[in-house]
Each structure stands twice: as structure tokens, then as C-alpha cells.
Write a protein that holds these residues in place. Structure first.
Motif, PDB file in Angstrom:
ATOM      1  N   LEU A   1       0.826  -1.213   0.000  1.00  0.00           N
ATOM      2  CA  LEU A   1       0.000   0.000   0.000  1.00  0.00           C
ATOM      3  C   LEU A   1       0.856   1.257   0.000  1.00  0.00           C
ATOM      4  O   LEU A   1       0.578   2.213  -0.738  1.00  0.00           O
ATOM      5  CB  LEU A   1      -0.930   0.006   1.212  1.00  0.00           C
ATOM      6  CG  LEU A   1      -1.999  -1.076   1.267  1.00  0.00           C
ATOM      7  CD1 LEU A   1      -2.761  -1.002   2.574  1.00  0.00           C
ATOM      8  CD2 LEU A   1      -2.935  -0.980   0.095  1.00  0.00           C
ATOM      9  N   LEU A   2       1.909   1.268   0.805  1.00  0.00           N
ATOM     10  CA  LEU A   2       2.791   2.432   0.866  1.00  0.00           C
ATOM     11  C   LEU A   2       3.516   2.658  -0.460  1.00  0.00           C
ATOM     12  O   LEU A   2       3.676   3.797  -0.903  1.00  0.00           O
ATOM     13  CB  LEU A   2       3.787   2.279   2.012  1.00  0.00           C
ATOM     14  CG  LEU A   2       3.171   2.355   3.413  1.00  0.00           C
ATOM     15  CD1 LEU A   2       4.198   1.954   4.466  1.00  0.00           C
ATOM     16  CD2 LEU A   2       2.634   3.742   3.682  1.00  0.00           C
ATOM     17  N   ALA A   3       3.942   1.577  -1.094  1.00  0.00           N
ATOM     18  CA  ALA A   3       4.617   1.705  -2.391  1.00  0.00           C
ATOM     19  C   ALA A   3       3.659   2.274  -3.439  1.00  0.00           C
ATOM     20  O   ALA A   3       4.032   3.146  -4.237  1.00  0.00           O
ATOM     21  CB  ALA A   3       5.162   0.355  -2.838  1.00  0.00           C
ATOM     22  N   ALA A   4       2.419   1.813  -3.428  1.00  0.00           N
ATOM     23  CA  ALA A   4       1.425   2.333  -4.371  1.00  0.00           C
ATOM     24  C   ALA A   4       1.154   3.810  -4.111  1.00  0.00           C
ATOM     25  O   ALA A   4       1.057   4.605  -5.042  1.00  0.00           O
ATOM     26  CB  ALA A   4       0.135   1.526  -4.260  1.00  0.00           C
ATOM     27  N   LEU A   5       1.047   4.163  -2.842  1.00  0.00           N
ATOM     28  CA  LEU A   5       0.821   5.565  -2.488  1.00  0.00           C
ATOM     29  C   LEU A   5       1.974   6.441  -2.969  1.00  0.00           C
ATOM     30  O   LEU A   5       1.762   7.517  -3.543  1.00  0.00           O
ATOM     31  CB  LEU A   5       0.635   5.703  -0.975  1.00  0.00           C
ATOM     32  CG  LEU A   5       0.379   7.112  -0.462  1.00  0.00           C
ATOM     33  CD1 LEU A   5      -0.922   7.663  -1.026  1.00  0.00           C
ATOM     34  CD2 LEU A   5       0.369   7.126   1.055  1.00  0.00           C
ATOM     35  N   ARG A   6       3.200   5.980  -2.771  1.00  0.00           N
ATOM     36  CA  ARG A   6       4.365   6.746  -3.239  1.00  0.00           C
ATOM     37  C   ARG A   6       4.321   6.945  -4.745  1.00  0.00           C
ATOM     38  O   ARG A   6       4.564   8.048  -5.245  1.00  0.00           O
ATOM     39  CB  ARG A   6       5.656   6.025  -2.850  1.00  0.00           C
ATOM     40  CG  ARG A   6       6.050   6.233  -1.430  1.00  0.00           C
ATOM     41  CD  ARG A   6       7.437   5.646  -1.143  1.00  0.00           C
ATOM     42  NE  ARG A   6       7.578   5.397   0.260  1.00  0.00           N
ATOM     43  CZ  ARG A   6       7.387   4.227   0.860  1.00  0.00           C
ATOM     44  NH1 ARG A   6       7.101   3.156   0.163  1.00  0.00           N
ATOM     45  NH2 ARG A   6       7.513   4.110   2.163  1.00  0.00           N
ATOM     46  N   LYS A   7       4.020   5.870  -5.477  1.00  0.00           N
ATOM     47  CA  LYS A   7       3.964   5.970  -6.936  1.00  0.00           C
ATOM     48  C   LYS A   7       2.925   6.988  -7.380  1.00  0.00           C
ATOM     49  O   LYS A   7       3.173   7.785  -8.287  1.00  0.00           O
ATOM     50  CB  LYS A   7       3.641   4.605  -7.544  1.00  0.00           C
ATOM     51  CG  LYS A   7       4.769   3.622  -7.492  1.00  0.00           C
ATOM     52  CD  LYS A   7       4.338   2.300  -8.104  1.00  0.00           C
ATOM     53  CE  LYS A   7       5.350   1.213  -7.876  1.00  0.00           C
ATOM     54  NZ  LYS A   7       4.871  -0.092  -8.357  1.00  0.00           N
ATOM     55  N   VAL A   8       1.764   6.942  -6.754  1.00  0.00           N
ATOM     56  CA  VAL A   8       0.693   7.867  -7.129  1.00  0.00           C
ATOM     57  C   VAL A   8       1.098   9.304  -6.818  1.00  0.00           C
ATOM     58  O   VAL A   8       0.915  10.208  -7.638  1.00  0.00           O
ATOM     59  CB  VAL A   8      -0.630   7.497  -6.411  1.00  0.00           C
ATOM     60  CG1 VAL A   8      -1.673   8.589  -6.574  1.00  0.00           C
ATOM     61  CG2 VAL A   8      -1.158   6.176  -6.955  1.00  0.00           C
ATOM     62  N   ILE A   9       1.649   9.534  -5.641  1.00  0.00           N
ATOM     63  CA  ILE A   9       2.043  10.900  -5.266  1.00  0.00           C
ATOM     64  C   ILE A   9       3.141  11.411  -6.197  1.00  0.00           C
ATOM     65  O   ILE A   9       3.068  12.548  -6.677  1.00  0.00           O
ATOM     66  CB  ILE A   9       2.477  10.961  -3.784  1.00  0.00           C
ATOM     67  CG1 ILE A   9       1.240  10.824  -2.893  1.00  0.00           C
ATOM     68  CG2 ILE A   9       3.207  12.273  -3.489  1.00  0.00           C
ATOM     69  CD1 ILE A   9       1.525  10.745  -1.424  1.00  0.00           C
ATOM     70  N   TYR A  10       4.151  10.594  -6.473  1.00  0.00           N
ATOM     71  CA  TYR A  10       5.229  11.047  -7.359  1.00  0.00           C
ATOM     72  C   TYR A  10       4.740  11.266  -8.786  1.00  0.00           C
ATOM     73  O   TYR A  10       5.288  12.093  -9.511  1.00  0.00           O
ATOM     74  CB  TYR A  10       6.409  10.073  -7.329  1.00  0.00           C
ATOM     75  CG  TYR A  10       7.217  10.188  -6.052  1.00  0.00           C
ATOM     76  CD1 TYR A  10       7.736  11.409  -5.641  1.00  0.00           C
ATOM     77  CD2 TYR A  10       7.455   9.082  -5.249  1.00  0.00           C
ATOM     78  CE1 TYR A  10       8.468  11.539  -4.469  1.00  0.00           C
ATOM     79  CE2 TYR A  10       8.196   9.189  -4.076  1.00  0.00           C
ATOM     80  CZ  TYR A  10       8.690  10.421  -3.698  1.00  0.00           C
ATOM     81  OH  TYR A  10       9.407  10.546  -2.534  1.00  0.00           O
TER      82      TYR A  10
END
Length: 126
Positions: free
Chosen positions: A100-109
Motif C-alpha cells: 500500500l505504501l509503495a502504491a501511495l508513493r507511486k501515485v504521489i510522485y
């Protein structure tokens, strides 16, 4: 059509796909935005499919996973699931889930081009 085995198999198929039908109905509803709930609903539907038809569940789940990956894209839905306050306060450990954190990072970046602002956004989620 009078074959008992046909109707037994048809009943198993209906039981197996009923959870997916319920997800589709919820998503089709225009009352409430469903983005933050879709990932949770799909995971719950896959679990119910496994319970309803353990013998054939993996066939259905493989189809669901293939379509999900091909058409939906996971990162945005995972990020919405992570940011949904209902799940933040009811699911223990959601804030530590690396997927979930990796997906969130990808979306934010992807949404924020400035690395400093993206970093600040990530800090806000903690």
C-alpha cells in the motif's frame, strides 16, 4: 436442460460470482464515490468466491486479477484504499503495509513533479 449436473454446476457458478456482482452493483451506484472502497470490496469478493466454490475459485480469481491489472491499474486503487479513513482506523497494520505504501508513493510522485512537495505529501500520510 433437464440434466441435474448442469443445474448443479450453474448453481455453483452463480454462488461463485455473486460477490463480484455485488461489487459491480456498488460501483455502479452514483450515490457515493467508490474509489476508496473498490480495492477492499474486490478483496472481500475474492475471499467470498474462495469460500463459495473452493474447487473452482482460483479460475475465477485469475480472471478477476487479469482484468483488474489490465484495465484498472492497482496503484490508484491501493492508494485510495490506504487513504480511506474508514480503513485507517479499523484495519490494524494498514499503515505498515509495504504494498500500500509503495502504491501511495507511486501515485504521489506521478501527481506531484516537485520531489520536495511529494515528500511533504508523504509525511502528511503518517
Amino acid at each position: 436442460m433437464t440434466s441435474q449436473s448442469f443445474w448443479q454446476r450453474a448453481e455453483k457458478i452463480v454462488k461463485a460470482i455473486k460477490p463480484l456482482y455485488e461489487v459491480l452493483r456498488a460501483v455502479n451506484s452514483e450515490r457515493y464515490p467508490q474509489m476508496g472502497f473498490l480495492y477492499y470490496m474486490m478483496e472481500r469478493a475474492k475471499k467470498q468466491i474462495s469460500e463459495n466454490d473452493p474447487k473452482h475459485a482460483q479460475e475465477f480469481i485469475n480472471i478477476i486479477e487479469h482484468r483488474w491489472d489490465y484495465q484498472m491499474g492497482r496503484d490508484l486503487h491501493l492508494a485510495a484504499y490506504y487513504l480511506n479513513l474508514r480503513f485507517q482506523y479499523t484495519i490494524l497494520g494498514i499503515d505498515m503495509d509495504s504494498e500500500l505504501l509503495a502504491a501511495l508513493r507511486k501515485v504521489i510522485y506521478k501527481m506531484v513533479s516537485d520531489p520536495e512537495i511529494a515528500s511533504l505529501c508523504l509525511q502528511e500520510t503518517k
